[in-house]
Design a protein around this motif. Structure first.
Motif, PDB file in Angstrom:
ATOM      1  N   ALA A 161       0.801  -1.158   0.030  1.00 41.90           N
ATOM      2  CA  ALA A 161      -0.078  -0.065  -0.021  1.00 41.90           C
ATOM      3  C   ALA A 161       0.957   1.367  -0.103  1.00 41.90           C
ATOM      4  O   ALA A 161       0.635   2.362  -0.850  1.00 41.90           O
ATOM      5  N   GLN A 162       1.985   1.232   0.801  1.00 41.87           N
ATOM      6  CA  GLN A 162       2.660   2.574   1.009  1.00 41.87           C
ATOM      7  C   GLN A 162       3.522   2.570  -0.418  1.00 41.87           C
ATOM      8  O   GLN A 162       3.833   3.632  -0.999  1.00 41.87           O
ATOM      9  N   ARG A 163       4.023   1.474  -0.938  1.00 44.80           N
ATOM     10  CA  ARG A 163       4.912   1.614  -2.113  1.00 44.80           C
ATOM     11  C   ARG A 163       3.947   2.302  -3.212  1.00 44.80           C
ATOM     12  O   ARG A 163       4.328   3.113  -4.043  1.00 44.80           O
ATOM     13  N   PHE A 164       2.466   1.663  -3.354  1.00 44.46           N
ATOM     14  CA  PHE A 164       2.042   1.892  -4.400  1.00 44.46           C
ATOM     15  C   PHE A 164       1.433   3.727  -4.299  1.00 44.46           C
ATOM     16  O   PHE A 164       1.721   4.340  -5.128  1.00 44.46           O
ATOM     17  N   ASN A 165       1.215   4.177  -2.884  1.00 47.83           N
ATOM     18  CA  ASN A 165       0.735   5.476  -2.707  1.00 47.83           C
ATOM     19  C   ASN A 165       1.973   6.376  -3.159  1.00 47.83           C
ATOM     20  O   ASN A 165       2.008   7.410  -3.643  1.00 47.83           O
ATOM     21  N   SER A 166       3.168   5.570  -2.624  1.00 51.38           N
ATOM     22  CA  SER A 166       4.376   6.730  -3.102  1.00 51.38           C
ATOM     23  C   SER A 166       4.557   6.775  -4.548  1.00 51.38           C
ATOM     24  O   SER A 166       5.373   7.973  -5.044  1.00 51.38           O
ATOM     25  N   ARG A 167       4.527   5.771  -5.157  1.00 46.93           N
ATOM     26  CA  ARG A 167       4.625   5.589  -6.523  1.00 46.93           C
ATOM     27  C   ARG A 167       3.791   6.309  -7.471  1.00 46.93           C
ATOM     28  O   ARG A 167       4.052   7.027  -8.430  1.00 46.93           O
ATOM     29  N   PHE A 168       2.338   6.211  -7.088  1.00 47.36           N
ATOM     30  CA  PHE A 168       1.194   6.717  -8.086  1.00 47.36           C
ATOM     31  C   PHE A 168       0.557   7.761  -7.221  1.00 47.36           C
ATOM     32  O   PHE A 168      -0.468   8.049  -7.935  1.00 47.36           O
ATOM     33  N   GLY A 169       0.644   8.059  -6.079  1.00 47.38           N
ATOM     34  CA  GLY A 169      -0.148   9.230  -5.410  1.00 47.38           C
ATOM     35  C   GLY A 169      -1.183   8.397  -4.462  1.00 47.38           C
ATOM     36  O   GLY A 169      -1.457   7.047  -4.748  1.00 47.38           O
ATOM     37  N   GLN A 170      -1.542   8.928  -3.419  1.00 47.21           N
ATOM     38  CA  GLN A 170      -2.554   8.671  -2.374  1.00 47.21           C
ATOM     39  C   GLN A 170      -3.593   7.935  -3.147  1.00 47.21           C
ATOM     40  O   GLN A 170      -4.486   8.252  -3.600  1.00 47.21           O
TER      41      GLN A 170
END
Ligand code: TYM
Length: 332
Positions: A161-170
């Protein structure tokens, strides 16, 4: 109210006491303050080689046990994982941000694949925790009530979840595991240092929630203990007695010190006899409720269809957003 998500695999004809105490009891208690989604994760069960007819039946049986345990479909969405396409869709996207080594470090995968041997293990077992992460992230679950054995999978879910959020936005809520220590690891009655498990070689140490009450009582009475005589809670020195006290305490709502006091000077036989009654007192009505629900499969299917409708609405919105974030061209 914060969202909750959890699920169980329909991998056997009955849940066992570990599933009941480690998960289902928590699920029921949390219905009040949360907005729960409880799923029968049938796609996960495809990692095991099960007869299709049997899997279909076990899916209904598992759902019936959620309800028999006290899950109220008016408060909680109860549904079957495969009825909402988003689970598999999100699992694919997440698999593309999961490292190979990261997935290979999952201890459940290592245990299971070791049991199957290199060629016997399927790729589904390897990607299993990614599908589990998808289950949870699809619904923005804030909390996930599970037993201790799922802790590492929850850690992976948080990382993804954190990786996705930091790569693609919250995009995703980062979920927290909810693990109640007292019941997070119910152990096998014959092998009290191993967790009670559907895949145990011998079922003699497993209490099935749908078992004949006579069998249940017998299994409690023949639980492995130790050569001392004192009834006290000592996980290291007396894992068998510790497990019996844990089960007793959770089912009867009495604290372990209270039980230690009550059984001071008494024998293991007394403890087992009383505990057998306590367990039968829970299992018997549970079984009756589950069987009654299974007697009316149309009503059960209606509840599952309703739950799937509620889940699907959330999942479709989330998936559209995820696809958009990663650059999938929307169909025009
Ligand atoms: P599963 O089907 O093996 O087990 C269901 C739940 O029961 C808990 N549990 C135990 N708790 C205490 N003592 C035990 N001996 C014991 N054995 C099992 C498990 O921790 C679990 O909470 N991967 C999951 C299913 C899953 C899931 C999810 C869970 C798929 N997607 C998303 C939560 C959220 C599993 O195999 O559980």
């Amino acid at each position: 109210r914060p969202r909750l998500f959890s699920g169980m695999q329909p991998t056997s004809d009955s849940l066992h006491l570990g599933n009941y105490l480690g998960a289902l009891v928590q699920w029921v208690a949390m219905q009040e303050q949360f907005d729960p989604i409880y799923c029968v994760v049938d796609l996960h069960s495809l990692t095991l080689d099960t007869d299709p007819k049997v899997l279909r039946q076990r899916t209904r049986v598992t759902a019936a046990q959620y309800l028999a345990g006290g899950i109220d479909p008016a408060r909680s969405a109860v549904f079957v994982q495969s009825h909402v396409a988003g689970h598999s869709q999100l699992a694919w996207v997440l698999s593309c941000i999961t490292g190979f080594g990261e997935a290979a470090r999952m201890t459940q995968f290592k245990d299971k694949s070791a049991r199957h041997g290199q060629d016997g293990a399927n790729v589904g077992l390897f990607t299993y925790p990614i599908l589990m992460a998808a289950d949870i992230l699809l619904y923005d679950a804030a909390k996930v009530p599970v037993g201790e054995d799922q802790r590492q999978h929850l850690e992976l879910t948080r990382n993804l979840a954190q990786r996705f959020n930091s790569r693609f936005g919250q995009t995703f809520v980062v979920p927290e595991p909810y693990i109640v220590k007292a019941t997070a690891k119910i152990t096998d009655l014959q092998e009290p240092t191993a967790k009670m498990s559907k895949s145990a070689e011998s079922q003699n140490g497993v209490i099935d929630m749908l078992a004949d009450p006579k069998v249940v009582a017998k299994r409690i009475r023949s639980a492995v203990t130790d050569t001392e005589r004192e009834i006290r809670f000592d996980e290291e020195a007396k894992p068998g007695i510790a497990n019996l006290l844990r089960i007793y305490s959770a089912l009867a709502g009495e604290s372990i010190p209270e039980l230690e006091e009550r059984y001071a000077g008494k024998g293991y036989g007394d403890l087992k006899k009383d505990l057998a009654e306590v367990v039968v007192g829970v299992v018997e009505p549970f079984r009756a409720r589950a069987l009654a629900l299974l007697d009316d499969p149309a009503e059960l299917d209606r509840i599952l269809a309703d739950g799937a409708d509620r889940a699907r609405q959330l999942a479709e919105v989330k998936m559209a957003r995820v696809y958009d974030r990663v650059g999938i061209l929307a169909p025009q």
